[in-house]
Design a protein around this motif. Structure first.
Motif, PDB file in Angstrom:
ATOM      1  N   PHE A  56      46.948  29.605  33.125  1.00 31.26           N
ATOM      2  CA  PHE A  56      45.703  29.917  33.540  1.00 31.26           C
ATOM      3  C   PHE A  56      44.825  29.790  32.113  1.00 31.26           C
ATOM      4  N   VAL A  57      43.871  28.832  32.381  1.00 33.93           N
ATOM      5  CA  VAL A  57      43.102  28.217  30.939  1.00 33.93           C
ATOM      6  C   VAL A  57      41.920  29.473  30.777  1.00 33.93           C
ATOM      7  N   VAL A  58      41.975  30.032  29.506  1.00 33.64           N
ATOM      8  CA  VAL A  58      40.956  30.949  29.246  1.00 33.64           C
ATOM      9  C   VAL A  58      39.722  30.469  28.577  1.00 33.64           C
TER      10      VAL A  58
ATOM     11  N   HIS B 118      33.053  24.180  40.910  1.00 40.75           N
ATOM     12  CA  HIS B 118      34.250  24.836  40.839  1.00 40.75           C
ATOM     13  C   HIS B 118      35.589  24.067  40.451  1.00 40.75           C
ATOM     14  N   ILE B 119      36.607  24.840  40.258  1.00 42.05           N
ATOM     15  CA  ILE B 119      37.786  24.250  39.688  1.00 42.05           C
ATOM     16  C   ILE B 119      38.448  23.413  40.769  1.00 42.05           C
ATOM     17  N   ARG B 120      38.215  23.733  41.967  1.00 36.79           N
ATOM     18  CA  ARG B 120      38.981  23.248  43.121  1.00 36.79           C
ATOM     19  C   ARG B 120      38.467  21.718  42.927  1.00 36.79           C
ATOM     20  N   ALA B 121      37.118  21.394  43.074  1.00 37.68           N
ATOM     21  CA  ALA B 121      36.573  20.306  42.830  1.00 37.68           C
ATOM     22  C   ALA B 121      36.900  19.373  41.845  1.00 37.68           C
TER      23      ALA B 121
ATOM     24  N   GLY C 141      33.619  36.720  41.685  1.00 35.23           N
ATOM     25  CA  GLY C 141      33.060  35.622  41.465  1.00 35.23           C
ATOM     26  C   GLY C 141      32.861  34.574  42.477  1.00 35.23           C
ATOM     27  N   GLY C 142      32.395  33.409  42.194  1.00 27.76           N
ATOM     28  CA  GLY C 142      32.398  32.310  43.193  1.00 27.76           C
ATOM     29  C   GLY C 142      33.589  31.819  43.795  1.00 27.76           C
ATOM     30  N   THR C 143      33.517  31.010  44.599  1.00 31.08           N
ATOM     31  CA  THR C 143      34.796  30.296  44.964  1.00 31.08           C
ATOM     32  C   THR C 143      35.212  29.251  44.281  1.00 31.08           C
ATOM     33  N   GLY C 144      36.675  29.094  44.209  1.00 27.07           N
ATOM     34  CA  GLY C 144      37.506  28.325  43.432  1.00 27.07           C
ATOM     35  C   GLY C 144      37.353  28.458  42.014  1.00 27.07           C
ATOM     36  N   LEU C 145      36.923  29.738  41.581  1.00 32.85           N
ATOM     37  CA  LEU C 145      37.031  29.935  39.930  1.00 32.85           C
ATOM     38  C   LEU C 145      38.145  30.867  39.525  1.00 32.85           C
ATOM     39  N   GLY C 146      39.103  30.863  40.140  1.00 29.63           N
ATOM     40  CA  GLY C 146      40.555  31.362  39.577  1.00 29.63           C
ATOM     41  C   GLY C 146      40.926  32.881  39.961  1.00 29.63           C
ATOM     42  N   LYS C 147      40.173  33.431  40.948  1.00 27.50           N
ATOM     43  CA  LYS C 147      40.575  34.687  41.324  1.00 27.50           C
ATOM     44  C   LYS C 147      41.787  34.983  42.029  1.00 27.50           C
ATOM     45  N   THR C 148      42.166  34.247  42.776  1.00 25.38           N
ATOM     46  CA  THR C 148      43.590  34.202  43.549  1.00 25.38           C
ATOM     47  C   THR C 148      44.599  33.946  42.546  1.00 25.38           C
ATOM     48  N   HIS C 149      44.387  32.750  41.634  1.00 22.61           N
ATOM     49  CA  HIS C 149      45.215  32.574  40.771  1.00 22.61           C
ATOM     50  C   HIS C 149      45.538  33.696  39.711  1.00 22.61           C
TER      51      HIS C 149
ATOM     52  N   ALA D 118      39.946  21.543  29.490  1.00 23.40           N
ATOM     53  CA  ALA D 118      41.142  21.995  29.257  1.00 23.40           C
ATOM     54  C   ALA D 118      42.090  22.251  30.639  1.00 23.40           C
ATOM     55  N   ILE D 119      41.389  22.684  31.692  1.00 22.98           N
ATOM     56  CA  ILE D 119      42.100  22.873  33.020  1.00 22.98           C
ATOM     57  C   ILE D 119      42.575  21.666  33.516  1.00 22.98           C
ATOM     58  N   LEU D 120      42.003  20.529  33.171  1.00 25.38           N
ATOM     59  CA  LEU D 120      42.170  19.179  33.802  1.00 25.38           C
ATOM     60  C   LEU D 120      43.353  18.794  33.080  1.00 25.38           C
ATOM     61  N   ARG D 121      43.197  19.067  31.554  1.00 23.10           N
ATOM     62  CA  ARG D 121      44.244  18.511  30.649  1.00 23.10           C
ATOM     63  C   ARG D 121      45.784  19.215  31.153  1.00 23.10           C
ATOM     64  N   MET D 122      45.452  20.302  31.387  1.00 22.12           N
ATOM     65  CA  MET D 122      46.807  21.422  31.709  1.00 22.12           C
ATOM     66  C   MET D 122      47.263  21.139  33.083  1.00 22.12           C
ATOM     67  N   LYS D 123      46.339  20.761  34.195  1.00 24.35           N
ATOM     68  CA  LYS D 123      46.807  20.456  35.411  1.00 24.35           C
ATOM     69  C   LYS D 123      47.591  19.105  35.379  1.00 24.35           C
ATOM     70  N   GLN D 124      47.271  18.071  34.456  1.00 23.34           N
ATOM     71  CA  GLN D 124      48.223  16.945  34.575  1.00 23.34           C
ATOM     72  C   GLN D 124      49.595  17.041  33.853  1.00 23.34           C
TER      73      GLN D 124
HETATM   74  P1  ADP Z   1      39.366  31.606  44.109  1.00 19.29           P
HETATM   75  O1  ADP Z   1      40.287  32.478  44.606  1.00 19.29           O
HETATM   76  O2  ADP Z   1      38.471  32.046  42.946  1.00 19.29           O
HETATM   77  O3  ADP Z   1      38.409  30.874  44.978  1.00 19.29           O
HETATM   78  P2  ADP Z   1      41.550  30.147  42.974  1.00 19.29           P
HETATM   79  O4  ADP Z   1      42.240  31.099  42.304  1.00 19.29           O
HETATM   80  O5  ADP Z   1      42.064  29.872  44.438  1.00 19.29           O
HETATM   81  O6  ADP Z   1      40.053  30.314  43.154  1.00 19.29           O
HETATM   82  O7  ADP Z   1      41.573  28.620  42.107  1.00 19.29           O
HETATM   83  C1  ADP Z   1      41.312  27.468  42.800  1.00 19.29           C
HETATM   84  C2  ADP Z   1      42.259  26.335  41.922  1.00 19.29           C
HETATM   85  O8  ADP Z   1      41.774  26.190  40.677  1.00 19.29           O
HETATM   86  C3  ADP Z   1      43.419  26.955  41.941  1.00 19.29           C
HETATM   87  O9  ADP Z   1      44.555  25.844  41.827  1.00 19.29           O
HETATM   88  C4  ADP Z   1      43.792  27.358  40.403  1.00 19.29           C
HETATM   89  O10 ADP Z   1      45.141  27.242  40.052  1.00 19.29           O
HETATM   90  C5  ADP Z   1      42.630  26.853  39.812  1.00 19.29           C
HETATM   91  N1  ADP Z   1      42.148  27.423  38.530  1.00 19.29           N
HETATM   92  C6  ADP Z   1      41.062  28.309  38.557  1.00 19.29           C
HETATM   93  N2  ADP Z   1      40.776  28.853  37.464  1.00 19.29           N
HETATM   94  C7  ADP Z   1      41.680  28.294  36.551  1.00 19.29           C
HETATM   95  C8  ADP Z   1      42.087  28.477  35.280  1.00 19.29           C
HETATM   96  N3  ADP Z   1      41.073  29.302  34.381  1.00 19.29           N
HETATM   97  N4  ADP Z   1      43.025  27.606  34.709  1.00 19.29           N
HETATM   98  C9  ADP Z   1      43.721  26.827  35.190  1.00 19.29           C
HETATM   99  N5  ADP Z   1      43.624  26.748  36.638  1.00 19.29           N
HETATM  100  C10 ADP Z   1      42.465  27.328  37.477  1.00 19.29           C
END
Ligand code: ADP
Ligand code: MG
Length: 462
Positions: free
Chosen positions: A131-133, A321-324, A161-169, A293-299
């Motif tokens: 998780f990138v902070v 959002h990060i999913r996009a 918070g909004g969708t795709g911002l890392g809540k589930t993560h 930072a997230i893009l770099r980490m994801k790859q």
């Molecule tokens: P939400 O539950 O808020 O809709 P998710 O937790 O499903 O969002 O996150 C969507 C995607 O973005 C997941 O693949 C997640 O790993 C990634 N993601 C979101 N925030 C971060 C973060 N800070 N660092 C790394 N990955 C993130």
């Protein structure tokens, strides 16, 4: 007392206070919340403590105020209070806290790759390590770590918070961490929908006792997207009872939602107040730095890597959002791996490949003077017509100048049009305001922070 004495005394008193605090909170909580405080001075009535920003100060006071007061009383042997002063950064506060595991001694926890246990229904890739902070999720991240390492301290923990911002993560990172540390822990992660389905099944199959046993006898209860409870009365009744049983047993509850409890339509007041009774942390949209930072980490860990300039290109253009972000990266990877090395991917090609995604973003992120006025008014807790009106009270002067400055910096409007939008003011007034803000920002740290925060809110790159 001289200033120097006050400082020395403050340092000594803070040393004593922190040695008491260290015994009361986990190492992680201590590092996150107390180690970063600077003792400034002490007099007969209070110890002044310097913290990074107002938000940190409020959080500290709300969540650890009683603990801190008690420790201070014990350390000083008197009724000394503490006061908080924002704007005093220890260098460590400025940088995002490293992922929890990095701070722990090696033998006390498995490294990410060694995590054997994944919580049921959870994705093993959702860890604190991955998780990138950034500023936008720092508090949520810290709070989640606290929930994982000191269960019950922040109870319930509510991340929104909004969708795709890392809540589930983040939520699953807590689940995975607790399970990895203690494989015997009963960790229940469910989406609100999953809870609903299980509840309905239990009614149909007459297995309510099993259902209750399953969801109430837990060490950690995590419910994703609780806003779906809204309007479902019978489900809320069951949820209320489940919540109380777990809470009263002193076990940790964590929830996520797309909005604050009080904003969920059709949520009973008693649930709103339960949800608000613990700690709530918001995640907002990621800054450019976090996106990159997230893009770099994801790859990392993928065989096929896009060159960094393409990651920068994506991070610059996709900011919602990060999913996009991840979708954009995957699209480029798919193309590049299909054509092979013979056709190196240029930013121009990337721009064509991502066309629709970028256009949507551009439209969404278009900053208008109206949006600036709204955002500035909300930030300063005033009305838009206060800014555009003809009155000149002192508390309006600064927001008005800031709004003019932002209008010039973030839109293509001419000075004349900006003046018109601000109640028909002359363009020289606008020039004056812009210059004033630019000059003041050089010396006034608080103003500079405000301007940066507003730009970020307006999705501008800062
Ligand atoms: P939400 O539950 O808020 O809709 P998710 O937790 O499903 O969002 O996150 C969507 C995607 O973005 C997941 O693949 C997640 O790993 C990634 N993601 C979101 N925030 C971060 C973060 N800070 N660092 C790394 N990955 C993130
Ligand atoms: Mg989610």
């Amino acid at each position: 007392m001289t200033t120097e004495n006050a400082l020395n005394d403050a340092q000594e008193l803070w040393r004593k206070t922190t040695s008491i605090l260290k015994c009361k909170v986990s190492e992680n909580t201590y590092n996150q919340w107390f180690d970063v405080i600077l003792p400034l001075a002490v007099d007969e009535t209070a110890l002044r403590l310097g913290v990074s920003d107002e938000f940190f100060g409020e959080w500290l006071t709300d969540n650890f105020g009683d603990l801190l007061t008690a420790a201070l009383r014990e350390a000083s042997g008197s009724d000394l209070k503490f006061t908080i002063e924002p704007g005093h950064c220890k260098p460590a506060v400025e940088t995002p806290p490293p992922a929890l595991p990095a701070k722990q001694p090696k033998q006390s926890r498995p490294a990410a790759g060694e995590l054997q246990m994944t919580a049921p229904n959870c994705n093993s890739r959702y860890t604190f390590d991955n998780f990138v902070v950034g500023e936008e999720n720092r508090y949520a991240f810290s709070a989640a770590q606290t929930a994982a390492t000191s269960p019950g301290t922040f109870n319930p923990l509510y991340i929104y918070g909004g969708t795709g911002l890392g809540k589930t993560h983040l939520m699953q990172a807590v689940a995975n961490y607790v399970k990895a540390m203690n494989p015997n822990a009963v960790v229940r992660y469910t989406t609100c929908e999953g809870f609903l389905n299980a509840y309905v099944d239990s009614l149909r199959n007459k297995t309510s006792a099993e259902f209750r046993d399953y969801y109430r006898n837990v060490d950690l209860f995590l419910v994703d997207d609780v806003h779906h409870l809204g309007g479902k009365e019978q489900l809320q009744e069951e949820f209320f009872n489940t919540f109380n049983a777990i809470y009263n047993a002193g076990k940790q509850i964590m929830m996520t939602s797309d909005k604050q409890p009080s904003e969920i339509k059709g949520l009973e007041a008693r649930l709103v107040s339960r949800f608000e009774s613990g700690v709530a942390a918001q995640i907002t949209e990621p800054s450019f730095e976090t996106r990159l930072a997230i893009l770099r980490m994801k790859q990392e860990g993928h065989a096929f890597k896009l060159p960094d300039e393409l990651l920068v290109f994506i991070a610059e253009r996709i900011s919602s959002h990060i999913r996009a972000l991840e979708g954009a990266r995957m699209r480029l990877v798919a193309f590049a791996s299909a054509v092979g090395d013979s056709v190196p991917l240029t930013t121009e090609m990337a721009s064509n490949l991502l066309g629709d995604m970028i256009d949507n973003e551009a439209e969404k992120n278009r900053v208008s003077i109206d949006r600036i006025l709204d955002t500035v008014a909300t930030h300063f807790n005033i009305k838009v017509h206060d800014i555009t009106g003809s009155k000149r009270p002192k508390n309006i002067a600064e927001p008005r100048m800031v709004a003019m400055y932002l209008s010039r910096a973030l839109t293509d409007e001419s000075l004349k049009d900006i003046g018109l939008a601000f109640g028909g003011r002359n363009h020289t007034t606008v020039i004056h305001a812009i210059k004033q803000v630019e000059t003041d920002c050089k010396t006034d740290e608080e103003l500079k922070r405000t301007v940066t925060a507003l730009k970020r809110k307006l999705h501008a790159r800062v």
